[in-house]
Design a protein around this motif. Sequence first.
Motif, PDB file in Angstrom:
ATOM      1  N   GLY A 187       7.745  -2.251   6.572  1.00 43.56           N
ATOM      2  CA  GLY A 187       8.453  -2.949   5.660  1.00 43.56           C
ATOM      3  C   GLY A 187       8.398  -2.281   4.192  1.00 43.56           C
ATOM      4  N   CYS A 188       9.335  -1.899   3.519  1.00 46.01           N
ATOM      5  CA  CYS A 188       9.294  -1.142   2.367  1.00 46.01           C
ATOM      6  C   CYS A 188       9.608  -1.927   1.014  1.00 46.01           C
ATOM      7  CB  CYS A 188       9.956   0.167   2.333  1.00 46.01           C
ATOM      8  SG  CYS A 188       9.440   1.415   3.481  1.00 46.01           S
ATOM      9  N   VAL A 189       9.128  -1.810   0.129  1.00 51.71           N
ATOM     10  CA  VAL A 189       9.202  -2.678  -1.242  1.00 51.71           C
ATOM     11  C   VAL A 189       9.447  -1.779  -2.399  1.00 51.71           C
ATOM     12  CG1 VAL A 189       8.465  -4.441  -2.597  1.00 51.71           C
ATOM     13  CG2 VAL A 189       7.601  -4.296  -0.262  1.00 51.71           C
ATOM     14  N   VAL A 190      10.617  -1.930  -3.008  1.00 51.83           N
ATOM     15  CA  VAL A 190      11.011  -1.182  -4.187  1.00 51.83           C
ATOM     16  C   VAL A 190      10.235  -1.889  -5.463  1.00 51.83           C
ATOM     17  CG1 VAL A 190      12.776  -0.118  -5.818  1.00 51.83           C
ATOM     18  CG2 VAL A 190      13.039  -0.300  -3.168  1.00 51.83           C
TER      19      VAL A 190
ATOM     20  N   THR B 121       0.937  -1.076   0.117  1.00 54.59           N
ATOM     21  CA  THR B 121      -0.034   0.054  -0.004  1.00 54.59           C
ATOM     22  C   THR B 121       0.780   1.440   0.103  1.00 54.59           C
ATOM     23  OG1 THR B 121      -1.859   1.159   1.201  1.00 54.59           O
ATOM     24  CG2 THR B 121      -0.259   0.181   2.542  1.00 54.59           C
ATOM     25  N   LYS B 122       0.624   2.240  -0.585  1.00 56.92           N
ATOM     26  CA  LYS B 122       1.222   3.561  -0.441  1.00 56.92           C
ATOM     27  C   LYS B 122       1.082   4.427   0.599  1.00 56.92           C
ATOM     28  CE  LYS B 122       1.734   7.336  -3.680  1.00 56.92           C
ATOM     29  NZ  LYS B 122       2.832   7.778  -3.164  1.00 56.92           N
TER      30      LYS B 122
ATOM     31  N   SER C 104      11.296   3.600  -0.350  1.00 56.59           N
ATOM     32  CA  SER C 104      10.210   3.534  -1.056  1.00 56.59           C
ATOM     33  C   SER C 104       8.911   3.955  -0.382  1.00 56.59           C
ATOM     34  CB  SER C 104      10.144   1.849  -1.314  1.00 56.59           C
ATOM     35  OG  SER C 104       8.665   1.905  -2.072  1.00 56.59           O
ATOM     36  N   ASP C 105       7.922   4.316  -0.856  1.00 58.99           N
ATOM     37  CA  ASP C 105       6.714   4.541  -0.126  1.00 58.99           C
ATOM     38  C   ASP C 105       5.606   3.478  -0.276  1.00 58.99           C
ATOM     39  OD1 ASP C 105       5.884   5.074  -2.661  1.00 58.99           O
ATOM     40  OD2 ASP C 105       5.294   6.817  -2.393  1.00 58.99           O
TER      41      ASP C 105
ATOM     42  N   VAL D 142      13.042  -4.131   2.139  1.00 59.95           N
ATOM     43  CA  VAL D 142      13.784  -3.754   3.396  1.00 59.95           C
ATOM     44  C   VAL D 142      12.971  -3.130   4.677  1.00 59.95           C
ATOM     45  CG1 VAL D 142      15.677  -1.750   4.314  1.00 59.95           C
ATOM     46  CG2 VAL D 142      15.150  -2.290   1.658  1.00 59.95           C
ATOM     47  N   GLU D 143      13.261  -3.846   5.706  1.00 56.40           N
ATOM     48  CA  GLU D 143      12.090  -3.902   6.851  1.00 56.40           C
ATOM     49  C   GLU D 143      12.833  -2.412   7.397  1.00 56.40           C
ATOM     50  OE1 GLU D 143       9.936  -5.681   7.774  1.00 56.40           O
ATOM     51  OE2 GLU D 143       9.732  -5.220  10.084  1.00 56.40           O
ATOM     52  N   LYS D 144      11.769  -1.750   7.649  1.00 57.36           N
ATOM     53  CA  LYS D 144      11.921  -0.343   8.510  1.00 57.36           C
ATOM     54  C   LYS D 144      13.057   0.200   8.337  1.00 57.36           C
ATOM     55  CE  LYS D 144       8.610  -2.043  11.909  1.00 57.36           C
ATOM     56  NZ  LYS D 144       8.637  -3.140  12.993  1.00 57.36           N
TER      57      LYS D 144
END
Length: 423
Positions: free
Chosen positions: A153-156, A142-143, A176-177, A168-170
Amino acid sequence: MNKAVILVGGPSRATRFRPLSMHLPQPLFPVGGQPIIWHQIKALSAVKDLKEIILIGFFEDFIFQPFLSKCQDEFPSITFKYLREYSQLGTAGGFFHFRDQILRGSPKNIFMLYTDICCSFPLDELLAQHERHGRLGTIMVTKVDRASAHLYGCVVVDHETKLAEHYVEKPETYVSDMASTGVFVFDQEIFHFMARVMEKRASEFEHERVQENAYGRYDDGDDSQDINRLRLEQDILRAMAGDKKLSAFLCTGFWRQIKSAASAVPANALYLQQAHENSDSILAKSSSEGAEIKGAVYIHPSAQVHPTAHIGPNVSIHARVVIGPGVRINDSIILDNVHIKDNAAVLHAIVGWDCRIGKWGRVEGSKVIGPNDIDEVTQAGVKLNSICILGEDVHVKDEVFIRNSIVLPHKELAGNKHNEVIM
Ligand code: GTP
């Protein structure tokens, strides 16, 4: 055939959900008139060819049985099971441990859902995209706003190919948003991939052990528990992204975490608003002889609401609650067997099981602002608890005002309180 696993955690988790998780496990706490995990189950029940839902946790076996029997009656085409981890194995450890049971009947796709989220759960679209791209797994993202991306947890994501390029976790700095929502779908081959990760970890552990032994630092403690503990996002998804085996699906509906007790109030509002948009018959309606109902409100059939009360929006009133004349309630959850006397007000609050609120009493929190799980608001530079929470069996005397406070169970409040935690 498809299956789903819901991770329900155990009694040592959900500490931020206290004092509400002292009475019942967080997954069974009601939001939008139903237990949190009922919403996951309802969404899964609409997925084509989904035959089995397995809850994995480390609560005692009997805890989920009454709830699962009800689900069995409500969703008869699905089989329900609860599998208990012998210890806390992490977000992927139990999933891997019970792989033989999950693979029974050879499901093509396996959903995995966290409990501590509320979401519009667009699972059909998630599955369709997963099958279209044919990778080993798909993570629903989700954005989120850029400033709070470090909390997730951010996903590119490559938006054209839907490839999840990095996980990448936190992250400490912005990557990434696109944040992980705690909703995933995997091909059954996932267990082979996990087995390889486990083998690699085991040889790394062995190597460390030899090193420690050589330097005389080896202690003979049992570390088998650590070896079996596996984190889905850090240990598995990161490796899948590295191997280009992970897709990302963007959820454009609503999503938020349910981590703290305060976050149950906005989650309640989101599910009630969804029911409102779907003209769901679960919601209460205003009538000329009944109480004034504003917006989305759930009232259990056994509750008694005085015709001069003003209820809503975003209110859930549970079993055997009695609401007196002139009472005003908005943005709140009123749990079983609460009595609220004449002209009292409950605003942005959770009132626990068996509580009593006296005449002209007032229980008031502040609106939770922003999309994140933020429990505090700042007023004139002072940090306040947002939602006001009364634990089980709290008695608020007539004319007493409890504001922005958290009250632990079995307390009698005869004086006003502001921004306190009452133990
Ligand atoms: P935090 O932001 O640090 O809380 O991490 P997170 O968002 O990744 O959540 P967390 O890992 O704590 O939990 C995600 C979901 O997995 C929740 O529904 C938990 O109840 C569940 N969960 C977490 N650890 C375990 C575990 O060891 N076993 C099982 N069965 N479930 C777990």
